[in-house]
Design an enzyme around this catalytic site. Structure first.
Site, PDB file in Angstrom:
ATOM      1  N   ASP A  12      73.085  35.657  19.572  1.00  0.00           N
ATOM      2  CA  ASP A  12      72.487  34.334  21.224  1.00  0.00           C
ATOM      3  C   ASP A  12      73.136  33.845  20.384  1.00  0.00           C
ATOM      4  O   ASP A  12      73.255  33.141  19.676  1.00  0.00           O
ATOM      5  CB  ASP A  12      70.803  34.186  21.939  1.00  0.00           C
ATOM      6  CG  ASP A  12      70.325  34.166  22.618  1.00  0.00           C
ATOM      7  OD1 ASP A  12      71.170  33.685  23.186  1.00  0.00           O
ATOM      8  OD2 ASP A  12      69.443  32.146  21.990  1.00  0.00           O
ATOM      9  N   ASP A  14      71.850  29.542  22.650  1.00  0.00           N
ATOM     10  CA  ASP A  14      71.092  28.610  22.726  1.00  0.00           C
ATOM     11  C   ASP A  14      69.864  28.854  22.317  1.00  0.00           C
ATOM     12  O   ASP A  14      69.365  29.922  22.476  1.00  0.00           O
ATOM     13  CB  ASP A  14      70.526  28.930  24.436  1.00  0.00           C
ATOM     14  CG  ASP A  14      72.317  28.523  24.785  1.00  0.00           C
ATOM     15  OD1 ASP A  14      72.764  27.452  24.641  1.00  0.00           O
ATOM     16  OD2 ASP A  14      71.923  29.288  26.601  1.00  0.00           O
TER      17      ASP A  14
HETATM   18  C1  BG6 Z   1      70.830  31.775  28.408  1.00  0.00           C
HETATM   19  C2  BG6 Z   1      69.321  30.390  28.091  1.00  0.00           C
HETATM   20  O1  BG6 Z   1      70.867  31.148  27.148  1.00  0.00           O
HETATM   21  O2  BG6 Z   1      71.011  31.259  29.119  1.00  0.00           O
HETATM   22  C3  BG6 Z   1      68.676  29.922  29.431  1.00  0.00           C
HETATM   23  O3  BG6 Z   1      68.098  30.773  26.836  1.00  0.00           O
HETATM   24  C4  BG6 Z   1      69.489  29.843  30.545  1.00  0.00           C
HETATM   25  O4  BG6 Z   1      68.145  29.098  29.365  1.00  0.00           O
HETATM   26  C5  BG6 Z   1      70.962  31.022  31.026  1.00  0.00           C
HETATM   27  O5  BG6 Z   1      69.096  29.588  31.645  1.00  0.00           O
HETATM   28  C6  BG6 Z   1      72.332  30.478  31.778  1.00  0.00           C
HETATM   29  O6  BG6 Z   1      72.546  29.794  30.970  1.00  0.00           O
HETATM   30  P1  BG6 Z   1      73.815  28.892  32.192  1.00  0.00           P
HETATM   31  O7  BG6 Z   1      75.034  27.503  31.091  1.00  0.00           O
HETATM   32  O8  BG6 Z   1      74.818  29.908  33.339  1.00  0.00           O
HETATM   33  O9  BG6 Z   1      72.346  27.786  33.028  1.00  0.00           O
HETATM   34 MG    MG Z   2      68.603  31.682  23.340  1.00  0.00          MG
END
Ligand code: BG6
Ligand code: MG
Length: 222
Positions: A12, A14
């Protein structure tokens, strides 16, 4: 080759590779404050690994505002959060890679094991670019093409297929509860980084505790 050889490791992004989970939190907090919805780190745990619009829906439900906005207003609010988030990630540099992660990926790659990225973030490519580590991934799932959110196994199964790996012989690394569930629903071995991840097959408190030797040992003894 023994029956428990490793065919791929899928990360993963984030909260595992870099602390953008905190930036997602700050951006949601800014929007929630504007909407008058109480929001704290503990509620934010429910949003980790959840797509942008689904996260917003959870926040609106939390503030009893589920029916307050039309679909198009929801899209606008989600874009507003994304603008806050994009501002925050402008400051990302390679220094923001969490401790030990780059070395871990390089060690895995040195054993010719393919490495993938399973992020539902539509900003994933921008983040990888800012961290200057795109070249470390053999395949990055395209969040725009993933139909089912984690905990559904779709994203991890897509990764394994693209990497030519059997999920039963692959490992996933996640910081979100739904992420660990997605890995396990894919029949992969789940490594959890952080709190609230008791169901992971191997759990560590943070990335400094991740060691390839230890992951392999835990995987072989499952
Ligand atoms: C995930 C995060 O990786 O991505 C979430 O853990 C986030 O918190 C999701 O909402 C979507 O991300 P983005 O950048 O498309 O808004
Ligand atoms: Mg994550």
């Amino acid at each position: 080759m023994n029956s428990q050889h490793i065919e791929a490791v899928v990360f993963d992004l984030d909260g595992v590779i870099t602390d953008t989970a905190h930036y997602h939190y700050l951006a949601w907090k800014q929007l929630a404050d504007e909407l008058g919805i109480p929001f704290d780190e503990s509620f934010n745990e429910n949003l980790k690994g959840v797509s942008r619009v689904d996260s917003l829906k959870l926040i609106l439900a939390h503030g009893n505002q589920s029916d307050a906005y039309t679909d198009s207003e929801i899209e606008d609010l989600a874009s507003q959060k994304n603008e806050f988030y994009k501002q925050l990630i402008q400051q990302l540099t390679p220094e923001d890679i969490l401790p030990g992660i780059k070395e871990l990926i390089e060690e895995i790659r040195s054993e010719s094991i393919p490495v993938g990225l399973a992020s539902v973030s539509k900003n994933a490519k921008t983040v990888l670019h800012a961290l200057e580590i795109e070249h470390l991934f053999d395949y990055c799932a395209d969040a725009a093409k993933i139909k089912q959110s984690k905990p559904d196994p779709e994203i991890f199964l897509t990764e394994c297929e693209a990497l030519g790996a059997d999920p039963k012989h692959s490992i996933g690394v996640e910081d979100a509860k739904v992420g660990v569930q997605s890995i396990q629903a894919s029949s992969m071995f789940a490594v959890g980084v952080g709190s609230y991840l008791d169901q992971a097959d191997l759990m560590v408190n943070d990335t400094t505790e991740l060691s390839w030797k230890q992951i392999k040992r835990a995987y072989l003894h499952q």
